[in-house]
Design an enzyme around this catalytic site. Structure first.
Site, PDB file in Angstrom:
ATOM      1  N   CYS A  84      18.789  42.102  45.321  1.00 41.29           N
ATOM      2  CA  CYS A  84      17.765  42.169  43.776  1.00 41.29           C
ATOM      3  C   CYS A  84      16.727  43.118  44.463  1.00 41.29           C
ATOM      4  CB  CYS A  84      16.871  40.620  43.916  1.00 41.29           C
ATOM      5  SG  CYS A  84      18.097  39.369  43.572  1.00 41.29           S
ATOM      6  N   ARG A 131      19.979  47.817  42.007  1.00 41.64           N
ATOM      7  CA  ARG A 131      20.047  46.843  43.003  1.00 41.64           C
ATOM      8  C   ARG A 131      20.344  45.291  42.262  1.00 41.64           C
ATOM      9  NH1 ARG A 131      17.816  47.685  48.018  1.00 41.64           N
ATOM     10  NH2 ARG A 131      17.723  45.546  48.474  1.00 41.64           N
ATOM     11  N   TRP A 139      19.802  40.299  40.651  1.00 39.72           N
ATOM     12  CA  TRP A 139      21.402  40.151  40.770  1.00 39.72           C
ATOM     13  C   TRP A 139      21.616  38.483  41.110  1.00 39.72           C
ATOM     14  CZ3 TRP A 139      25.448  39.080  44.319  1.00 39.72           C
ATOM     15  CH2 TRP A 139      26.733  39.367  43.777  1.00 39.72           C
ATOM     16  N   ASN A 142      13.831  38.527  47.425  1.00 37.47           N
ATOM     17  CA  ASN A 142      15.334  38.956  47.465  1.00 37.47           C
ATOM     18  C   ASN A 142      16.232  38.557  48.687  1.00 37.47           C
ATOM     19  OD1 ASN A 142      17.684  40.573  47.476  1.00 37.47           O
ATOM     20  ND2 ASN A 142      16.366  42.211  48.682  1.00 37.47           N
ATOM     21  N   GLY A 143      17.284  37.798  48.357  1.00 34.94           N
ATOM     22  CA  GLY A 143      17.911  37.173  49.602  1.00 34.94           C
ATOM     23  C   GLY A 143      18.458  35.708  49.202  1.00 34.94           C
ATOM     24  N   GLU A 198      39.937  54.915  47.968  1.00 33.27           N
ATOM     25  CA  GLU A 198      38.880  55.286  47.112  1.00 33.27           C
ATOM     26  C   GLU A 198      38.605  55.494  45.919  1.00 33.27           C
ATOM     27  OE1 GLU A 198      35.935  54.636  47.998  1.00 33.27           O
ATOM     28  OE2 GLU A 198      34.631  55.884  46.974  1.00 33.27           O
ATOM     29  N   LYS A 245      36.954  53.531  42.825  1.00 36.51           N
ATOM     30  CA  LYS A 245      35.885  54.538  42.003  1.00 36.51           C
ATOM     31  C   LYS A 245      36.388  54.084  40.553  1.00 36.51           C
ATOM     32  CE  LYS A 245      32.686  55.393  43.856  1.00 36.51           C
ATOM     33  NZ  LYS A 245      33.349  54.688  45.161  1.00 36.51           N
ATOM     34  N   GLU A 298      35.859  50.203  39.695  1.00 36.31           N
ATOM     35  CA  GLU A 298      34.246  49.617  39.640  1.00 36.31           C
ATOM     36  C   GLU A 298      33.516  50.266  38.563  1.00 36.31           C
ATOM     37  OE1 GLU A 298      31.807  50.171  43.080  1.00 36.31           O
ATOM     38  OE2 GLU A 298      32.616  52.334  43.370  1.00 36.31           O
ATOM     39  N   HIS A 342      58.306  49.928  48.611  1.00 35.52           N
ATOM     40  CA  HIS A 342      58.256  48.331  49.078  1.00 35.52           C
ATOM     41  C   HIS A 342      57.925  47.568  48.040  1.00 35.52           C
ATOM     42  CE1 HIS A 342      59.752  49.694  52.823  1.00 35.52           C
ATOM     43  NE2 HIS A 342      58.971  50.851  52.706  1.00 35.52           N
ATOM     44  N   LYS A 364      24.104  47.666  43.932  1.00 32.01           N
ATOM     45  CA  LYS A 364      24.243  48.576  44.932  1.00 32.01           C
ATOM     46  C   LYS A 364      24.295  48.327  46.280  1.00 32.01           C
ATOM     47  CE  LYS A 364      24.452  53.118  46.317  1.00 32.01           C
ATOM     48  NZ  LYS A 364      25.625  53.974  45.978  1.00 32.01           N
TER      49      LYS A 364
HETATM   50  C1  AGP Z   1      31.309  51.615  46.350  1.00 29.91           C
HETATM   51  O1  AGP Z   1      31.205  52.390  45.384  1.00 29.91           O
HETATM   52  C2  AGP Z   1      30.508  50.336  46.209  1.00 29.91           C
HETATM   53  N1  AGP Z   1      29.295  50.515  45.642  1.00 29.91           N
HETATM   54  C3  AGP Z   1      30.545  49.464  47.205  1.00 29.91           C
HETATM   55  O2  AGP Z   1      31.763  49.290  47.655  1.00 29.91           O
HETATM   56  C4  AGP Z   1      29.844  49.646  48.604  1.00 29.91           C
HETATM   57  O3  AGP Z   1      30.438  50.910  49.191  1.00 29.91           O
HETATM   58  C5  AGP Z   1      29.826  48.495  49.676  1.00 29.91           C
HETATM   59  O4  AGP Z   1      28.986  47.471  48.956  1.00 29.91           O
HETATM   60  C6  AGP Z   1      29.274  48.956  50.842  1.00 29.91           C
HETATM   61  O5  AGP Z   1      27.940  49.273  50.727  1.00 29.91           O
HETATM   62  P1  AGP Z   1      27.251  49.974  51.886  1.00 29.91           P
HETATM   63  O6  AGP Z   1      27.587  51.233  52.426  1.00 29.91           O
HETATM   64  O7  AGP Z   1      25.741  50.208  51.521  1.00 29.91           O
HETATM   65  O8  AGP Z   1      27.217  49.125  53.261  1.00 29.91           O
END
Ligand code: AGP
Length: 615
Positions: A2, A27, A74, A100-101, A488, A492, A495, A511, A610
């Site tokens: 959050c 966040r 969040w 936050n937490g 990766e 991308k 997500e 396989h 994020k």
């Molecule tokens: C990547 O596009 C995502 N936002 C997510 O997988 C991110 O890489 C992951 O949560 C790790 O975050 P960090 O690098 O801040 O630890």
């Protein structure tokens, strides 16, 4: 997960809080709320949905006041709705909190408070915390800061909190364990936030609270910081922030993600600057130098990370094992921390994290540290928890990454890890001087090469995006150091566009996954003309034979792949180990355009945040 913002000063709190929440929406954005003290009363507004919704309900409402706290959520405990939104208020209506937490033992505390006559409006752990503070305050006849301290010594979990008191318009109590909290100082005005972006335009003087610290902010008085456990006053260290407000604005781009994709020539340049001295044939990295002996004598290197950062770790595995010749294991932090791993003092752990706050990664390094391992952090945020928990480290100087989908942070992580491998490998004697110097020169060319690769953001890219924007599945294939790039690229796409996508080692097709191939399956194939090129061509032929649609990431002049592929995107050649820094770029752009065409929220994809600061 959050975002929290607080203000205590001479100005009006509302505009600062609202703008600050917008800066922190990356966040989490399930709901938002704020509470403002006008000297006599506290008015608070909260609403499910984004900050704009909150703005709507507060627009014509009274909101004067120079003390306030705010929150963008969040959801962890309790669904996203109005009543579960923050701020939460204690039963008597006196104390207001944003958090936050996660409070892990909130249920037992809630039951105990119910026995003492407390009732609860929401399902949240946060409402339990504010009533615990009230209960201790009333029972103990103590100051608010002491009551907060006593309450926090009873809870387990992660938190960053701001608390204000209806009976005192001139103070705020803040505290943190496990979730970030930074205090901006501006001539007696105080700003509090989950990161510095909400107050950057007002001040660059910042105090990053350490884990287990709390602070008492009194209007116009000196900042006081204490340890929560033992109430020992500590002298806060004031950072001079180097971020600029322009860094966190969109700068004319439609989305932060596109801006950050285009920032990669600069972010890689900034990450290499002062470290890669190609002309002098040197790499300067103080953290590596100080811990060179640990790396040289390591039995193995364990890389712990999550998500995109985990993919950077996979790239690093190829690079380190090739250049340093030390065994490398890459672990999902969330798995590593719970499987009782075998760790000893000869192990070096590299923790990769853009935010430096990912709960699983932080917990993984605390576990490894407790078993004697050396921790080396690769983070993007100065003052972040993982950076501070590490013995040494190297920051990626990618600048603030606002888009939830990581782009420039990923390539900056790969650049730092490449520098590390080159430096350790060369000093270990594994890397012949000529080859070392060639790598340094090639690495120094990467920023300009990325600049040229970005030219692939053209009508060809748009044509591909249009053609596949409505598919339901994508496959991404790569070999060697480009297998993690395939992963990766798939992450991308899924997500931000919500299309199901999988990355695979190209040879794995036979396989199982090849059963998926038909005329409706687009297959992105990373085909760089290096060691395994011919084998990748064979994989492309297998896909073609089953009518799969091939989108090939090729080097200029590659006629063989051009004959096979339905679409080609060109990427300049470089050393194989450096190629992920270039092959990732078109995959970022492709996912971006498809997501935009699908009308998705590119910068704030659904369900995501994020920084995942909860487990
Ligand atoms: C990547 O596009 C995502 N936002 C997510 O997988 C991110 O890489 C992951 O949560 C790790 O975050 P960090 O690098 O801040 O630890």
């Amino acid at each position: 997960m959050c975002g929290i913002v607080g203000y205590l000063g001479e100005g009006q709190a509302y505009p600062i809080l609202i703008k600050g929440l917008k800066r922190l929406e990356y966040r989490g954005y399930d709901s938002a709320g704020l509470a403002i003290h006008n000297g006599e009363s506290v008015r608070f507004y909260k609403k499910k949905g984004k900050v704009a919704k909150l703005e709507g309900i507060a627009e014509d409402a009274p909101k004067e006041g120079s003390l306030g706290i705010a929150h963008t959520r969040w959801a962890t405990h309790g669904e996203p709705n109005d009543v579960n939104s923050h701020p939460h208020v204690s039963q008597s209506g006196r104390f207001f909190i944003v958090h936050n937490g996660i409070i892990e033992n909130f249920s037992s505390i809630k039951e105990a408070l119910k026995m003492r006559g407390y009732t609860f409006q929401s399902e949240t752990d946060t409402e339990v915390l504010v009533n615990l503070i009230e209960d201790i305050f009333e029972e103990g006849n103590m100051s608010l800061e002491r009551a907060v301290q006593a309450a926090l010594n009873q809870v387990n979990g992660a938190y960053a909190i701001c608390v204000i008191d209806l009976h005192n318009p001139d103070m705020m109590v803040v505290a943190r364990i496990g979730s970030p909290l930074v205090i901006g100082l501006d001539n007696g005005n105080y700003f509090v936030a989950s990161d510095a972006t909400p107050f950057l335009e007002y001040t660059k003087q910042a105090v990053y609270l350490e884990d287990g610290e709390m602070a008492v902010l009194h209007r116009g008085s000196k900042l006081q910081v204490f340890t929560i456990a033992s109430n020992v006053e500590v002298e806060p260290y004031v950072h001079q922030l180097t971020m600029d407000i322009a860094d966190i604005e969109k700068g004319g781009y439609e989305h932060f993600m596109l801006k950050e994709i285009y920032e990669q020539p600069r972010s890689i340049h900034d990450t290499l600057r002062g470290r890669l001295l190609a002309e002098e044939g040197k790499i300067v990295m103080r953290g590596i130098t100080e811990y060179q002996h640990k790396f040289q004598n390591a039995d193995r290197i364990i890389i712990v990370a999550c998500g995109t950062s985990w993919h950077a770790g996979l790239v690093a595995e190829y690079i380190f094992e090739e250049l340093v010749r030390i065994p490398v294991e890459v672990e999902y932090a969330s798995e590593f921390r719970y499987r009782n791993p075998v760790i000893n003092e000869r192990d070096v752990i590299i923790a990769i994290s853009q935010s430096g706050e990912t709960a699983d990664t932080l917990a993984a390094i605390k576990l490894a540290k407790s078993k004697g391992a050396t921790i080396f952090g690769v983070c993007n945020i100065v003052g972040s928890s993982i950076a501070r928990e590490s013995h040494a480290g190297a920051f990626t100087h990618a600048g603030p990454e606002i888009g939830v989908a990581s782009t420039k942070a990923f390539t900056a992580q790969v650049a730092v890890l490449t520098l590390m491998a080159l430096k350790i490998g060369q000093e270990k004697g594994n890397l012949p001087k000529t080859q070392y110097l060639e790598y340094l020169h090639a690495l120094s060319q990467i920023p300009q090469q990325i600049e040229r690769v970005l030219a692939c953001n053209d009508e060809n890219m748009m044509k591909i995006a249009h053609e596949y924007a409505d598919v339901s599945n994508f496959l991404y294939l790569g070999r060697g150091v480009n297998f993690p790039v395939a992963l990766e690229g798939a992450l991308k796409l899924k997500e931000i566009s919500y299309i199901h996508a999988e990355g695979y080692p190209a040879a794995e097709m036979k396989h199982g996954p090849i059963a998926l191939i038909d005329e409706n399956m687009p297959v992105v194939i990373i085909a760089q003309q290096n060691a395994n090129y011919e084998k990748v061509v064979s994989n492309a032929q297998e896909v073609k034979a089953r009518k799969g649609k091939i989108i090939a990431i090729v080097n200029p002049g590659d006629e063989e792949m051009r004959k096979l592929a339905d679409h080609c995107i060109e990427v300049e050649k470089t050393y194989e180990l450096l190629s992920p820094l270039l092959t990732t770029i078109p995959l970022q752009l492709l996912s971006y355009h498809i997501a935009v065409l699908r009308g998705c929220n590119v910068d704030q994809p659904r369900n995501l945040a994020k920084s995942v600061t909860v487990e």
